[in-house]
Design a protein around this motif. Structure first.
Motif, short mmCIF file in Angstrom:
data_model
loop_
_atom_site.label_atom_id
_atom_site.label_comp_id
_atom_site.label_asym_id
_atom_site.label_seq_id
_atom_site.Cartn_x
_atom_site.Cartn_y
_atom_site.Cartn_z
N ALA B 259 0.84 -1.21 0.00
CA ALA B 259 0.00 0.00 0.00
C ALA B 259 0.87 1.26 0.00
CB ALA B 259 -0.92 -0.01 1.22
N GLY B 260 0.60 2.16 -0.91
CA GLY B 260 1.35 3.41 -0.96
C GLY B 260 2.62 3.33 -1.78
N TYR B 261 2.98 2.16 -2.20
CA TYR B 261 4.23 1.98 -2.97
C TYR B 261 3.89 1.47 -4.36
CZ TYR B 261 6.87 2.33 1.39
OH TYR B 261 7.42 2.76 2.55
N ALA B 262 4.79 1.73 -5.27
CA ALA B 262 4.64 1.12 -6.59
C ALA B 262 5.92 0.34 -6.89
CB ALA B 262 4.43 2.18 -7.65
N ARG B 263 5.72 -0.80 -7.49
CA ARG B 263 6.88 -1.62 -7.83
C ARG B 263 7.09 -1.62 -9.34
NH1 ARG B 263 9.52 -5.23 -5.13
NH2 ARG B 263 7.97 -5.68 -3.55
N PHE B 264 8.32 -1.43 -9.74
CA PHE B 264 8.65 -1.46 -11.17
C PHE B 264 9.71 -2.50 -11.40
CE2 PHE B 264 7.30 2.80 -10.07
CZ PHE B 264 6.35 3.08 -11.03
N VAL B 265 9.55 -3.20 -12.48
CA VAL B 265 10.58 -4.16 -12.88
C VAL B 265 11.10 -3.72 -14.23
CG1 VAL B 265 11.13 -6.55 -13.39
CG2 VAL B 265 9.49 -6.00 -11.58
N LEU B 266 12.38 -3.36 -14.29
CA LEU B 266 12.94 -2.77 -15.50
C LEU B 266 13.88 -3.76 -16.17
CD1 LEU B 266 14.06 0.56 -13.82
CD2 LEU B 266 11.82 0.02 -14.75
N THR B 267 13.85 -3.75 -17.47
CA THR B 267 14.83 -4.52 -18.23
C THR B 267 15.84 -3.52 -18.78
OG1 THR B 267 13.14 -6.09 -18.81
CG2 THR B 267 15.17 -6.16 -20.09
N VAL B 268 17.11 -3.76 -18.45
CA VAL B 268 18.14 -2.79 -18.78
C VAL B 268 19.16 -3.47 -19.69
CG1 VAL B 268 20.00 -1.41 -17.77
CG2 VAL B 268 17.83 -1.65 -16.57
N ASP B 269 19.59 -2.80 -20.73
CA ASP B 269 20.62 -3.40 -21.57
C ASP B 269 21.97 -2.71 -21.37
OD1 ASP B 269 20.49 -1.05 -22.95
OD2 ASP B 269 19.54 -1.89 -24.74
N GLY B 270 22.94 -3.04 -22.16
CA GLY B 270 24.26 -2.41 -22.05
C GLY B 270 25.18 -3.14 -21.08
N GLY B 271 24.82 -4.35 -20.71
CA GLY B 271 25.70 -5.14 -19.83
C GLY B 271 25.82 -4.51 -18.44
N GLN B 272 26.89 -4.85 -17.75
CA GLN B 272 27.07 -4.35 -16.38
C GLN B 272 27.21 -2.82 -16.35
OE1 GLN B 272 26.86 -6.26 -13.66
NE2 GLN B 272 26.52 -8.10 -14.89
N PRO B 273 28.01 -2.19 -17.25
CA PRO B 273 28.11 -0.72 -17.20
C PRO B 273 26.76 -0.05 -17.42
CG PRO B 273 29.80 -1.66 -18.62
CD PRO B 273 28.87 -2.76 -18.29
N GLY B 274 26.02 -0.57 -18.38
CA GLY B 274 24.70 -0.02 -18.65
C GLY B 274 23.81 -0.11 -17.42
N GLY B 275 23.89 -1.25 -16.74
CA GLY B 275 23.08 -1.46 -15.55
C GLY B 275 23.43 -0.46 -14.46
N ARG B 276 24.74 -0.25 -14.29
CA ARG B 276 25.17 0.71 -13.24
C ARG B 276 24.70 2.12 -13.55
NH1 ARG B 276 29.73 -2.80 -12.86
NH2 ARG B 276 30.79 -1.74 -14.56
#
Lengths: 314, 404
Positions: B259-276
């Protein structure tokens, strides 16, 4: 070989099954010996003043053809059903030694079964002075015949994981082998009138059996079925030939000396289980008989090893 | 210690194994991974000389499996898929039988018996009949049998199948204890198993080797995407589009949070640097919007995903599947630059079902809510099985929030 032998023997005697089989075998043998005796000797068993084990040894081959496969059916089938087959086949022991371990366990159990029936001659000896020589000869014959049947059972047991199937196939082969020799009456007559068709029958009848065996346990059922069908066709042709070429009675005398007819008659004599059995029972422990039974043992143990080893390549 | 050289096995016309090669060194634990029917057991049966390869060969401790099978067998301890037990024997009798069959006797047998009984925790059941044992104890007895002669090579076919989590952990510990002076191959279709104990993985599919390497190496071989989970206090739909604008973010799934929060699940590319880079940018974004950043967790790509990606690329993939994929692409053209945005407000925990794990971060082009069943059945097709959405092929990886 030792550990496998010990393990199999234990498998027989650990459960009450083994003791039950021995008990049932003794009871059946004694009952049949007493009940069937009048048929052979004439007159009531108790009334006749003649006590013998003729009937006992007479029925043994037929009883053994049913009982021994029941004893040997589990030798490999049990392992095939469980994963223990995989264990045995990956032990650093050659397959033939494992097969022999199992075989000797089966033979030991057979010896125990026979030993238990000694109560019968002992019982008979209470009524008179028995002549032990033919009794001992009879027991040796029983043991040799049984040992051959154990080898047959071992082989069949290695073909299937289904114990019931192993039992039926084993019984059929044992009965077939005994029966084939007893076809002398039919085939012997035929050999005199029409030796070619007799020979064809002699060959095609076992082939029908082998074909049925292959159809029952083989991977490719069609192979077995086609072999059976071909052999049956061979049988039909042999019969047709016979009826087509049937000669009047005088031909019997003249044709008896043809080489083919001779061969059939000799072969029938050589493969007659009951003939060899009877000879040893009478105390004629000749090489012929010994070689015959030992040959069956070697043949079927080798077939067993071959069938198991060939599974690795299938 | 083990060299597998291009082994191929045909069962009739069916090729169960095609030109598989790999080596295993002493001290190495090789996880042999693949869907059911991939050829794992066949490979192990060839190594143990239970069956013979149609082509190619293998050596164990320098001995060829086809030339000197008896020598090979001396070096191997083998646990088949079903533990090879004689139910009418007690554990003691059975292990003695196994030891004697391996040529042990007298004091050697006694001391080895003692050792394996302790190693496998069989002491409490030593005098029990094998038939009366629980599945876990049966499995341990099977392993004890494989260890009785202290072999150099241990081959375990699905040693943890059908065991409960506690028993699985015990078996893992056992393998871990044994690894120092042995060469161990164990097969599994459960990925967690493989990562938990194996120092290296060989993945097979449809009879072919599709990957060989450490978990990290396999991760690199696979796609460069990763998943980032985000929990924001006061997040709303505007947040979804804002997140989609962040560099490297390829996809945003909004999910129901507490309650009161939203959860997001993101798909990120660019390998580890992209993720950071993406994580830093997301943190800034949340701050700028004056929301509460409750959780920002980049996840390493799950092994499940690596596995599925590898299976995708492997030759086991069927024409039917490729066709279905093509059709899907046509019906749903996708610009590589435009991130997908999804609002999936059902389900509290994205990890609650395997299906969700599958959808998130999948490299497949057909990610959409409800595609879980499709993904599962596709996998099944690729494995040459009938599609069965209920079939649990993979144990869902539990959320690992502590992971940095």
């Amino acid at each position: 070989m030792g550990p496998v032998y010990a393990r199999e023997l234990r498998g027989y005697f650990d459960s009450l099954m083994g003791v039950g089989i021995i008990g049932a075998f003794v009871v059946v043998m004694m009952l049949l010996s007493v009940l069937l005796d009048p048929l052979g000797g004439g007159g009531d068993w108790f009334a006749r003043g003649d006590l013998s084990m003729r009937t006992f040894f007479g029925i043994f081959p037929w009883v053994a053809a049913v009982v021994v496969p029941a004893v040997s059916m589990r030798l490999w089938s049990d392992d095939r059903r469980q994963a223990t087959f995989e264990l045995l086949m990956t032990l650093p022991i050659p397959t033939w030694r494992i097969a022999l371990g199992k075989y000797f366990a089966g033979v030991t159990f057979l010896a125990a079964m026979l030993a238990a029936t000694v109560v019968y001659p002992l019982m008979l000896s209470q009524f008179g002075e028995p002549d032990w020589a033919p009794v001992i000869g009879g027991y040796i014959a029983c043991f040799l015949l049984g040992a051959a049947f154990v080898a047959i059972g071992l082989f069949v047991s290695g073909l299937t994981e289904n114990q019931a199937l192993a039992f039926f196939l084993g019984m059929l082969i044992c009965l077939g082998i005994v029966g084939l020799g007893e076809m002398r009456g039919l085939l012997g007559d035929l050999a005199r009138t029409n030796p070619e068709s007799a020979m064809m029958l002699l060959v095609s009848i076992p082939v029908v059996g082998l074909g049925l065996l292959a159809a029952a346990v083989g991977r490719d059922k069609m192979v077995g079925i086609s072999v059976t069908a071909l052999a049956l066709v061979g049988n039909v042709i042999a019969y047709a030939w016979r009826s087509g070429q049937a000669k009047p009675d005088d031909a019997k005398v003249s044709a008896a000396t043809t080489p083919a007819g001779e061969a059939v008659v000799t072969t029938l004599g050589q493969i007659s289980v009951l003939d060899h059995f009877g000879e040893i029972q009478r105390g004629v422990l000749n090489t012929n008989g010994l070689v015959f039974f030992a040959g069956l043992v070697v043949l079927f143990v080798l077939l067993n090893v071959w069938s198991l080893e060939s599974r690795r390549y299938s | 210690m083990i060299e597998v050289k291009g082994i191929t096995k045909y069962y009739g016309h069916f090729m169960a194994l095609g030109d598989v090669s790999f080596n295993v060194a002493k001290g190495e634990v090789l996880g042999f991974l693949g869907p059911n029917g991939a050829g794992k057991s066949t490979t192990m049966k060839i190594l143990t000389t239970y069956i013979s390869a149609s082509e190619g060969t293998a050596t164990v401790a320098g001995k060829d499996v086809h030339v000197s099978p008896l020598e090979v067998r001396k070096h191997i301890g083998y646990l088949p898929e079903t533990p090879p037990l004689y139910g009418d024997m007690t554990v003691e009798e059975y292990l003695k039988f196994a030891g004697r069959a391996r040529g042990l006797a007298g004091d050697t047998l006694r001391s080895r018996l003692d050792a394996v009984v302790n190693d496998c925790g069989l002491r409490p059941k030593f005098k029990s009949r094998v038939n009366e044992l629980s599945k876990g104890y049966k499995q341990r007895t099977g392993i004890a049998q494989a260890l009785i002669h202290d072999p150099d090579v241990l081959i375990l076919d699905e040693p943890t199948s059908g065991l409960d989590p506690r028993q699985i952990i015990e078996i893992r510990k056992l393998i871990d204890r044994l690894r120092t002076n042995k060469c161990i191959i164990f097969s599994t279709h459960i990925l967690q198993e493989a990562t938990a104990v194996a120092s290296r993985l060989v993945i097979v599919n449809g009879g072919r080797k599709v990957a060989d390497g450490t978990v990290e190496e396999l991760g690199v071989q696979s796609a460069d995407r990763q998943t980032v989970r985000l929990l924001v206090r006061g997040g709303d739909d505007s947040m979804t589009s804002a997140l989609a604008g962040v560099a490297h973010v390829r996809r945003v799934d909004k999910q129901q949070g507490p309650a009161g929060y939203a959860r997001f699940v993101l798909t990120v590319d660019g390998g580890q640097p992209g993720g950071r880079a993406a994580c830093e940018a997301i943190a800034r974004l949340v701050q700028e919007k004056g929301l509460g950043l409750a959780e920002l967790a980049p996840e390493r790509q799950s092994l499940e995903q690596i596995f599925l990606d590898l299976l995708e690329k492997s030759p086991g993939k069927t024409a039917a599947k490729a066709k279905a994929e093509g059709a899907d692409k046509e019906s749903k053209p996708e610009s590589p630059k435009a991130p997908e945005v999804q609002d999936k407000s059902t389900g509290d925990d994205p990890h609650a079902t395997r299906a969700d794990t599958r959808v998130i971060g999948s490299s497949s082009e057909i990610d959409m809510p409800g595609s879980a069943g499709t993904a599962a059945s596709e996998t099944a097709i690729a494995m040459g099985e009938a599609p069965d959405p209920d079939k649990t092929l993979f144990v869902p990886k539990p959320p690992d929030r502590e992971e940095d």
